[in-house]
Design a protein around this motif. Structure first.
Motif, mmCIF file in Angstrom:
data_model
loop_
_atom_site.group_PDB
_atom_site.id
_atom_site.type_symbol
_atom_site.label_atom_id
_atom_site.label_comp_id
_atom_site.label_asym_id
_atom_site.label_seq_id
_atom_site.Cartn_x
_atom_site.Cartn_y
_atom_site.Cartn_z
ATOM 1 N N GLU A 59 3.897 1.322 -1.202
ATOM 2 C CA GLU A 59 4.371 1.610 -2.694
ATOM 3 C C GLU A 59 3.405 2.382 -3.590
ATOM 4 O O GLU A 59 3.661 2.994 -4.203
ATOM 5 N N LEU A 60 2.138 1.815 -3.439
ATOM 6 C CA LEU A 60 1.033 2.305 -4.496
ATOM 7 C C LEU A 60 0.840 3.759 -4.091
ATOM 8 O O LEU A 60 0.526 4.463 -5.060
ATOM 9 N N ILE A 61 0.678 4.000 -2.917
ATOM 10 C CA ILE A 61 0.343 5.538 -2.533
ATOM 11 C C ILE A 61 1.370 6.536 -3.023
ATOM 12 O O ILE A 61 1.025 7.535 -3.599
ATOM 13 N N THR A 62 2.668 6.040 -2.620
ATOM 14 C CA THR A 62 3.776 6.983 -3.013
ATOM 15 C C THR A 62 4.097 6.750 -4.283
ATOM 16 O O THR A 62 5.312 7.510 -4.825
ATOM 17 N N CYS A 63 3.514 5.896 -5.023
ATOM 18 C CA CYS A 63 3.941 5.822 -6.315
ATOM 19 C C CYS A 63 5.363 5.205 -6.469
ATOM 20 O O CYS A 63 6.062 5.307 -7.891
ATOM 21 N N GLN B 141 0.821 -1.277 0.118
ATOM 22 C CA GLN B 141 0.062 -0.028 -0.076
ATOM 23 C C GLN B 141 0.980 1.110 -0.049
ATOM 24 O O GLN B 141 0.518 2.072 -0.558
ATOM 25 N N ARG C 71 5.577 5.322 -17.633
ATOM 26 C CA ARG C 71 5.784 4.468 -16.615
ATOM 27 C C ARG C 71 4.674 3.175 -16.601
ATOM 28 O O ARG C 71 4.855 2.135 -16.209
ATOM 29 N N ALA D 86 -0.363 5.187 -9.320
ATOM 30 C CA ALA D 86 0.251 4.057 -9.223
ATOM 31 C C ALA D 86 -0.949 2.678 -9.418
ATOM 32 O O ALA D 86 -0.606 1.826 -10.083
ATOM 33 N N LYS D 87 -2.016 2.921 -9.004
ATOM 34 C CA LYS D 87 -3.209 2.049 -8.998
ATOM 35 C C LYS D 87 -3.676 1.940 -10.297
ATOM 36 O O LYS D 87 -4.352 0.644 -10.681
ATOM 37 N N TYR E 173 11.780 -0.337 -19.278
ATOM 38 C CA TYR E 173 10.666 0.412 -18.523
ATOM 39 C C TYR E 173 9.836 1.136 -19.629
ATOM 40 O O TYR E 173 9.406 2.344 -19.472
ATOM 41 N N TYR F 296 5.836 2.017 -6.605
ATOM 42 C CA TYR F 296 5.631 1.036 -7.380
ATOM 43 C C TYR F 296 6.103 1.230 -8.901
ATOM 44 O O TYR F 296 6.397 0.257 -9.586
ATOM 45 N N LEU F 297 5.819 2.373 -9.241
ATOM 46 C CA LEU F 297 6.242 2.576 -10.702
ATOM 47 C C LEU F 297 7.639 3.053 -11.086
ATOM 48 O O LEU F 297 8.118 3.353 -12.084
ATOM 49 N N MET F 298 8.551 3.212 -9.891
ATOM 50 C CA MET F 298 9.822 3.759 -10.124
ATOM 51 C C MET F 298 10.902 2.553 -10.572
ATOM 52 O O MET F 298 10.665 1.366 -10.349
ATOM 53 N N GLU F 299 11.744 3.112 -11.128
ATOM 54 C CA GLU F 299 12.908 2.029 -11.347
ATOM 55 C C GLU F 299 13.764 1.783 -10.159
ATOM 56 O O GLU F 299 13.792 2.709 -9.321
ATOM 57 N N PRO F 300 14.450 0.875 -9.986
ATOM 58 C CA PRO F 300 15.178 0.634 -8.964
ATOM 59 C C PRO F 300 16.103 1.715 -8.266
ATOM 60 O O PRO F 300 15.846 1.860 -7.142
ATOM 61 N N VAL G 1 5.167 13.296 -5.906
ATOM 62 C CA VAL G 1 6.295 12.558 -5.968
ATOM 63 C C VAL G 1 6.830 12.275 -7.360
ATOM 64 O O VAL G 1 7.959 12.442 -7.722
ATOM 65 N N LEU G 2 5.793 11.826 -8.144
ATOM 66 C CA LEU G 2 6.137 11.640 -9.634
ATOM 67 C C LEU G 2 6.558 12.853 -10.466
ATOM 68 O O LEU G 2 7.276 12.587 -11.171
ATOM 69 N N MET H 187 -5.767 7.031 -7.822
ATOM 70 C CA MET H 187 -4.173 7.125 -7.646
ATOM 71 C C MET H 187 -3.511 6.628 -8.760
ATOM 72 O O MET H 187 -3.831 5.668 -9.504
ATOM 73 N N VAL I 216 -0.374 13.836 -3.434
ATOM 74 C CA VAL I 216 1.016 13.186 -2.948
ATOM 75 C C VAL I 216 1.697 12.325 -3.801
ATOM 76 O O VAL I 216 2.816 12.557 -4.136
ATOM 77 N N GLY I 217 0.911 11.290 -4.347
ATOM 78 C CA GLY I 217 1.598 10.379 -5.231
ATOM 79 C C GLY I 217 1.963 11.222 -6.668
ATOM 80 O O GLY I 217 2.883 10.906 -7.269
#
Lengths: 70, 535
Positions: free
Chosen positions: A18-22, A16, B102, B450-451, B129, A24-28, B53-54, B448, B49-50
């Motif tokens: 990871e999903l909220i702060t995005c 959760q 992404r 990412a979702k 990616y 999840y989409l970032m590269e390592p 950050v992006l 969101m 917030v998401g």
């Protein structure tokens, strides 16, 4: 079995986050940067809290209840 | 109190709502249940917030690309053009490079079979990616298709429609090689137009090769400078393009909001054209039958009442609602029990419910005769291909019941049942679903960023194909997953899909709704009352 469900729950909480702060989409390498920044800020906040919160509480206590001693 | 939400429902039967007056209630012959639950405050904050950050990471990546620390894989200007006006600096391009890339693997997925209730998809992976994709060679078979606009299930590769189309293909070939006004007017087109006119209940109709072009090429033929277009906020790009190309003045009213429309009409009649105060030559109201991003149905009885009161014209785009609404599939006019003569221009497409391609415009004979001469599409665009025409003719006859079977009626009823069942189950599970109770387009809110990517990928892992939509098709925080139900979906398929959606909803925490509906026993729609409990 409780440990397993606890671990699953913690992993779900991490997902959760990871999903909220995005993240999840970032590269390592972006994730590394983001997490190190977050952990640094968290550690700093906790450290400052550890040092200053008892002092502040003591001072507030003295201010409100024993103000003739100040 | 920060987290309290409003459930905005408008029903035709509840008698204590301030917005509906007694006279409006009499216009509706059936309950009109539309709901757009408000975004929970916490979810909105976390979405920002998401995105924040992006955006920060987007700036970082742009910086690295600018200073050559990272290889630049997107489109940039050439070296010689670096001093010109920058091409790729606006927000759209920034969003494209840093956010869309992404999650790009959820779109443009290549399918390799007929898009019926189940579809096959080519599997692809990306090693850099999502900048480039390679096919693994594997074909993912039998994915439950919840994304195609296949409302009545006519996207089939076997059956009466396919056989008829194959016969016509062997007779006429595939190409027409001319425009309608030159040598491209086949007898099949005349047959189709008579059938469409009979289907809709209008005097005459004309069919075009492309649904988008039907709107964008015919609105300029109907209105011009000195006319006023009142267009809904959430109209499709084809309507907006047609309105802009016409050169008329465009004013926007709030989505499905009749008070806003009435205010604009009053202002237009009272004040006239902006500088000269002359009366407007024509006032055209552009609405759609079903809005595909919201799943809402237009308030047609009220629009028609307003149109008659203020003597303006109505252009109804039934792209998604033809075939999908109404007891016999004749669209939103039949759904509300109104007469097709009240709508001046009835436009629709054959792409969605008929499994073909193209669009039509229906109306009075004088109007259609005028369009035959003055429409850009008739003069310049190639006409419909004969097998496609035959597919439309066969499917339309099937819906009307003229092929002697009950298949069409059964499909229309199956779609209505599927719609009610699916929407009710999703609402019971606790998702936020937008739109009208009867619309087969079901938007499920994700919010969101990412979702969006996670939902698309997780559903594909579970063999269900969904369409997820984000900015710029929707407002930036209101991204959604859009399910399109079909008469070809059996109850088992829907149950499988619902089970997986439930799982993914728990995994990704998508059950935002603050209003839990009490699960009700299956009762016919007219007697349904939803008991809402607030927790």
């Amino acid at each position: 079995m409780d440990i397993k469900s606890m671990k699953n729950y913690l992993y779900w909480l991490y997902c959760q986050f990871e999903l909220i702060t995005c993240s999840y989409l970032m590269e390592p390498w972006e994730k590394l940067l983001f997490y190190s920044f977050n952990i640094t800020m968290l550690v700093m906040v906790l450290y400052i809290a550890y040092i200053f919160v008892p002092v502040h509480i003591t001072m507030a206590f003295q201010f409100f209840f024993f103000h003739e001693n100040l | 109190m920060l987290n309290c939400t409003k459930l905005v429902t408008v029903t035709g039967y509840i008698n204590n709502l301030p917005t509906l007056s007694g006279s409006t209630l009499r216009l509706y012959k059936r309950p009109f249940n539309e709901a757009f639950e408000e975004t929970p405050m916490l979810v909105a904050v976390l979405t920002y917030v998401g995105y924040g950050v992006l955006t920060l990471f987007g700036y970082l990546r742009d910086f690295m690309r600018q200073w050559k620390i990272e290889k630049c894989q997107n489109a940039t200007e050439r070296e010689e053009q670096k001093d010109f006006v920058p091409l790729y600096q606006d927000f759209e391009n920034f969003y494209n490079r840093n956010l869309y890339m992404r999650i790009r693997d959820s779109w443009n997925r290549p399918i390799c079979s007929v898009p019926g209730a189940k579809v096959d998809m080519m599997e692809r992976v990306s090693h850099d990616y999502n900048w480039t994709f390679t096919y693994t060679g594997r074909v993912i078979k039998d994915i439950i298709n919840m994304g195609s606009y296949n409302y009545l299930g006519f996207a089939q590769k076997a059956g009466t429609c396919q056989e008829a189309a194959a016969k016509v293909l062997s007779q006429y070939g595939a190409g027409v090689c001319s425009t309608r006004q030159e040598m491209g007017n086949l007898d099949k087109h005349e047959e189709l137009e008579k059938l469409v006119a009979r289907f809709l209940g209008v005097e005459s109709a004309m069919a075009y090769g492309m649904g988008f072009a039907t709107n964008s090429m015919n609105i300029p033929a109907l209105v011009g400078k000195g006319c006023l277009i009142l267009s809904d906020e959430l109209n499709h790009a084809s309507l907006v393009l047609g309105a802009r190309l016409s050169g008329a003045t465009i004013r926007i009213f709030k989505h499905n909001n009749m008070q806003s429309l009435e205010k604009l009409l009053k202002d237009a009649i009272v004040h006239g054209q902006p500088r000269t105060r002359r009366p407007w030559k024509k006032i055209l109201i552009l609405v759609e039958g079903i809005y595909s991003m919201e799943g809402s149905i237009v308030r047609l009885p009220e629009v028609i009442a307003l149109k008659k009161k203020y003597k303006s014209y109505l252009y109804l785009d039934e792209a998604h609602s033809i075939g999908a609404l109404g007891p016999s599939g004749r669209g939103v006019v039949e759904y509300f029990g109104l007469s097709p003569e009240d709508v001046d221009v009835m436009m629709g497409t054959f792409t969605k419910s008929f499994g073909a391609a193209g669009g039509y415009i229906g109306g009075k004979k004088e109007l259609i005769d005028y369009l035959r001469t003055y429409s850009h599409s008739a003069v310049y665009a190639t006409s419909l291909s004969p097998p496609v025409v035959e597919q439309i003719i066969t499917s339309m006859k099937c819906i009307m019941g003229e092929d002697g079977t009950n298949v069409g009626k059964a499909r229309v009823q199956q779609l209505a049942e599927n719609t009610r069942y699916f929407r009710r189950r999703l609402k019971e599970m606790g998702f936020i679903i937008y739109g009208n109770e009867d619309s087969p387009v079901v938007p499920l809110m994700l919010y969101m960023p990412a979702k969006i990517g996670a939902f698309g990928r997780e559903m594909l892992k579970r063999n269900i194909g969904v369409v997820v939509v984000g900015f710029p098709a929707t407002p930036i925080i209101e991204s959604r997953a859009r399910f399109c139900l079909s008469a070809a979906h059996t109850k088992e398929m829907l149950d499988t899909a619902l089970k997986e959606i439930n799982e993914v909803g728990d995994l990704l925490q998508l059950k935002y709704s603050r209003h839990r509906l009490v699960p009700l026993l299956d009762r016919p729609f007219d007697e349904t009352t939803y008991e809402e409990t607030e927790d």
